[in-house]
Write a protein that holds these residues in place. Structure first.
Motif, mmCIF file in Angstrom:
data_model
loop_
_atom_site.group_PDB
_atom_site.id
_atom_site.type_symbol
_atom_site.label_atom_id
_atom_site.label_comp_id
_atom_site.label_asym_id
_atom_site.label_seq_id
_atom_site.Cartn_x
_atom_site.Cartn_y
_atom_site.Cartn_z
ATOM 1 N N LEU A 126 0.808 -1.233 0.000
ATOM 2 C CA LEU A 126 0.000 0.000 0.000
ATOM 3 C C LEU A 126 0.841 1.283 0.000
ATOM 4 O O LEU A 126 0.397 2.321 0.509
ATOM 5 C CB LEU A 126 -0.963 0.017 1.193
ATOM 6 N N THR A 127 2.020 1.232 -0.586
ATOM 7 C CA THR A 127 2.853 2.436 -0.644
ATOM 8 C C THR A 127 2.806 3.133 -2.005
ATOM 9 O O THR A 127 3.354 4.229 -2.153
ATOM 10 C CB THR A 127 4.321 2.106 -0.313
ATOM 11 N N ASP A 128 2.161 2.513 -3.019
ATOM 12 C CA ASP A 128 2.108 3.138 -4.354
ATOM 13 C C ASP A 128 1.057 2.419 -5.194
ATOM 14 O O ASP A 128 0.359 1.522 -4.723
ATOM 15 C CB ASP A 128 3.483 3.064 -5.028
ATOM 16 N N LEU A 129 0.972 2.796 -6.490
ATOM 17 C CA LEU A 129 -0.035 2.248 -7.392
ATOM 18 C C LEU A 129 0.287 0.808 -7.789
ATOM 19 O O LEU A 129 1.441 0.407 -7.879
ATOM 20 C CB LEU A 129 -0.137 3.108 -8.654
ATOM 21 N N LEU A 130 -0.784 0.053 -8.080
ATOM 22 C CA LEU A 130 -0.653 -1.344 -8.485
ATOM 23 C C LEU A 130 -0.429 -1.453 -9.989
ATOM 24 O O LEU A 130 -0.622 -0.492 -10.727
ATOM 25 C CB LEU A 130 -1.919 -2.115 -8.103
ATOM 26 N N GLU A 131 -0.039 -2.649 -10.434
ATOM 27 C CA GLU A 131 0.043 -2.955 -11.858
ATOM 28 C C GLU A 131 -1.387 -3.037 -12.419
ATOM 29 O O GLU A 131 -2.203 -3.823 -11.946
ATOM 30 C CB GLU A 131 0.772 -4.289 -12.053
ATOM 31 N N PRO A 132 -1.736 -2.205 -13.437
ATOM 32 C CA PRO A 132 -3.122 -2.161 -13.932
ATOM 33 C C PRO A 132 -3.645 -3.484 -14.478
ATOM 34 O O PRO A 132 -4.849 -3.748 -14.390
ATOM 35 C CB PRO A 132 -3.064 -1.105 -15.051
ATOM 36 N N THR A 133 -2.773 -4.332 -15.020
ATOM 37 C CA THR A 133 -3.262 -5.557 -15.659
ATOM 38 C C THR A 133 -3.763 -6.602 -14.666
ATOM 39 O O THR A 133 -4.443 -7.551 -15.068
ATOM 40 C CB THR A 133 -2.169 -6.189 -16.552
ATOM 41 N N ASN A 134 -3.432 -6.458 -13.376
ATOM 42 C CA ASN A 134 -3.995 -7.413 -12.410
ATOM 43 C C ASN A 134 -4.443 -6.740 -11.120
ATOM 44 O O ASN A 134 -4.508 -7.379 -10.067
ATOM 45 C CB ASN A 134 -3.004 -8.555 -12.118
ATOM 46 N N GLU A 135 -4.784 -5.456 -11.192
ATOM 47 C CA GLU A 135 -5.141 -4.727 -9.980
ATOM 48 C C GLU A 135 -6.426 -5.254 -9.335
ATOM 49 O O GLU A 135 -6.589 -5.179 -8.115
ATOM 50 C CB GLU A 135 -5.275 -3.227 -10.249
ATOM 51 N N TRP A 136 -7.330 -5.818 -10.117
ATOM 52 C CA TRP A 136 -8.602 -6.297 -9.566
ATOM 53 C C TRP A 136 -8.363 -7.463 -8.614
ATOM 54 O O TRP A 136 -8.915 -7.495 -7.502
ATOM 55 C CB TRP A 136 -9.534 -6.706 -10.708
ATOM 56 N N TYR A 137 -7.554 -8.395 -9.056
ATOM 57 C CA TYR A 137 -7.188 -9.531 -8.207
ATOM 58 C C TYR A 137 -6.372 -9.041 -7.010
ATOM 59 O O TYR A 137 -6.595 -9.480 -5.876
ATOM 60 C CB TYR A 137 -6.374 -10.525 -9.035
ATOM 61 N N ALA A 138 -5.448 -8.118 -7.265
ATOM 62 C CA ALA A 138 -4.577 -7.610 -6.196
ATOM 63 C C ALA A 138 -5.372 -6.909 -5.102
ATOM 64 O O ALA A 138 -5.112 -7.106 -3.909
ATOM 65 C CB ALA A 138 -3.531 -6.663 -6.780
ATOM 66 N N ILE A 139 -6.343 -6.091 -5.501
ATOM 67 C CA ILE A 139 -7.152 -5.369 -4.511
ATOM 68 C C ILE A 139 -7.914 -6.343 -3.620
ATOM 69 O O ILE A 139 -8.004 -6.161 -2.400
ATOM 70 C CB ILE A 139 -8.114 -4.388 -5.217
ATOM 71 N N ALA A 140 -8.454 -7.401 -4.222
ATOM 72 C CA ALA A 140 -9.144 -8.414 -3.424
ATOM 73 C C ALA A 140 -8.182 -9.045 -2.417
ATOM 74 O O ALA A 140 -8.500 -9.174 -1.222
ATOM 75 C CB ALA A 140 -9.746 -9.475 -4.331
ATOM 76 N N LYS A 141 -7.003 -9.429 -2.872
ATOM 77 C CA LYS A 141 -6.047 -10.095 -1.990
ATOM 78 C C LYS A 141 -5.527 -9.162 -0.892
ATOM 79 O O LYS A 141 -5.298 -9.589 0.245
ATOM 80 C CB LYS A 141 -4.890 -10.667 -2.809
ATOM 81 N N ILE A 142 -5.331 -7.897 -1.216
ATOM 82 C CA ILE A 142 -4.924 -6.926 -0.202
ATOM 83 C C ILE A 142 -5.981 -6.839 0.891
ATOM 84 O O ILE A 142 -5.674 -6.775 2.091
ATOM 85 C CB ILE A 142 -4.669 -5.542 -0.830
ATOM 86 N N THR A 143 -7.246 -6.853 0.485
ATOM 87 C CA THR A 143 -8.343 -6.817 1.453
ATOM 88 C C THR A 143 -8.269 -8.017 2.394
ATOM 89 O O THR A 143 -8.475 -7.883 3.606
ATOM 90 C CB THR A 143 -9.694 -6.804 0.723
ATOM 91 N N GLY A 144 -7.964 -9.190 1.851
ATOM 92 C CA GLY A 144 -7.829 -10.379 2.693
ATOM 93 C C GLY A 144 -6.683 -10.269 3.677
ATOM 94 O O GLY A 144 -6.816 -10.637 4.851
ATOM 95 N N VAL A 145 -5.549 -9.760 3.203
ATOM 96 C CA VAL A 145 -4.387 -9.566 4.079
ATOM 97 C C VAL A 145 -4.732 -8.631 5.229
ATOM 98 O O VAL A 145 -4.425 -8.908 6.406
ATOM 99 C CB VAL A 145 -3.187 -9.013 3.276
ATOM 100 N N LYS A 146 -5.376 -7.520 4.906
ATOM 101 C CA LYS A 146 -5.697 -6.524 5.938
ATOM 102 C C LYS A 146 -6.773 -7.035 6.895
ATOM 103 O O LYS A 146 -6.763 -6.705 8.086
ATOM 104 C CB LYS A 146 -6.132 -5.213 5.287
ATOM 105 N N ALA A 147 -7.691 -7.852 6.389
ATOM 106 C CA ALA A 147 -8.712 -8.441 7.266
ATOM 107 C C ALA A 147 -8.050 -9.365 8.291
ATOM 108 O O ALA A 147 -8.385 -9.330 9.485
ATOM 109 C CB ALA A 147 -9.744 -9.200 6.443
#
Length: 318
Positions: A126-147
């Protein structure tokens, strides 16, 4: 961890889940449970609640996810975001409510920013922007990590997240539309060899750097996390070594025995320039990978040839 503890492996038929199942069985764990996606839709909260009421697992390992490469992520962004959110949120929240003793959440190195310093450290999240080609999957996984982090912080539960680098191996997905780069290359070179060593066209320039971990090593990392109380909420899992996509292609070509030309289609996207994991945090706790890339590719190719009629080919629906 008691060998008879009831351990639920979500996604136990997938490449990662099946490897974890094998690894646990090999260590003498004898009370493993799993359900196929047809038997239990993890996106359905009521179904997951009923499953937990019935089975009462003591440990949950979340290896269930909708996964795919650049093409699949680009074509189905909504499914990659929402399906993964539903799957993991149901598992995490219901595990908390049913007082599961230990929860291991599996993610991906794509959670880290596209242009983060290399190698990728856990604190870069969460220090900068994600890679656009897989940001949808990444955002979901980040949510799991933070949960999972929030549950550790608020409820002091033993919930830990493991972020593997690019995985490959037995039971991989070899569908050319939805697979990741290594199995897709392996299949392309195999089929080109059968066609008289016809040319193989690959996406991009071949210059991006990638790291690859044999799935059985990932499974051993999960067993390590299961048997040890890890002090941090997030751990990278990888080899700490990378190579260019061109070098990967040449290694696979040699393993397969393809003698034709490799054509690089530079009109296609390369994705993130480099993704190398800093694995010092988990290494310092006592885990380290064992299988080298050439050996792992050879094992995977042998399995592919033996199972070519029944290999997993995942189709995505719009």
């Amino acid at each position: 961890m008691n060998r008879s503890s009831k351990i639920y492996i979500a996604g136990h038929k997938g490449m990662v889940g099946s490897a974890i199942w094998r690894a646990l069985q090999n260590k003498g764990y004898n009370n493993l449970i799993g359900r196929t996606s047809k038997e239990l839709d993890l996106r359905n909260q009521d179904s997951v609640i009923q499953f937990f009421k019935s089975e009462k697992p003591e440990v949950v390992i979340d290896a269930a996810a909708r996964v795919g490469g650049i093409l699949a992520n680009n074509n189905y962004p909504y499914q990659f975001l929402m399906d993964n959110l539903f799957i993991q949120n149901n598992l995490i929240d219901i595990s908390l409510k049913f007082e599961v003793k230990k929860f291991i959440f599996l993610g991906s190195s794509c959670i880290y920013p596209k242009f983060a310093s290399q190698p990728l450290k856990e604190e870069y999240l969460l220090t900068d922007l994600l890679e656009p080609t897989n940001e949808w999957y990444a955002i979901a996984k980040i949510t799991g990590v933070k949960a999972c982090e929030a549950i550790r912080k608020q409820f002091e539960k033993d919930y830990v997240s493991l972020m593997p680098t690019n995985l490959y191996g037995i039971n991989d997905n070899f569908d050319l539309e939805t697979s990741h780069v290594l199995p897709a290359m392996l299949r392309k070179f195999h089929e080109a060899k059968k066609k008289g060593n016809s040319p193989v066209t690959l996406w991009g320039s071949g210059t991006p750097l990638r790291e690859f971990l044999f799935v059985d090593d990932m499974a051993k990392a999960v067993v390590f996390a299961l048997e040890n109380k890890l002090p941090e909420y997030l751990y990278n899992v990888g080899t700490g070594v990378d190579l260019t996509i061109k070098e990967l292609a040449e290694t696979i070509q040699k393993t397969v025995g393809h003698l034709g030309e490799i054509i690089w289609d530079k009109s296609k996207p390369d994705g993130t320039p480099r993704k190398l994991m800093d694995v010092s945090r988990l290494n310092s706790m006592g885990w380290k990978h064992e299988v080298q890339l050439e050996e792992g590719i050879a094992i995977t190719y042998d399995w592919f040839k033996q199972n070519i009629e029944n290999i997993k080919q995942v189709k995505l629906q719009e």
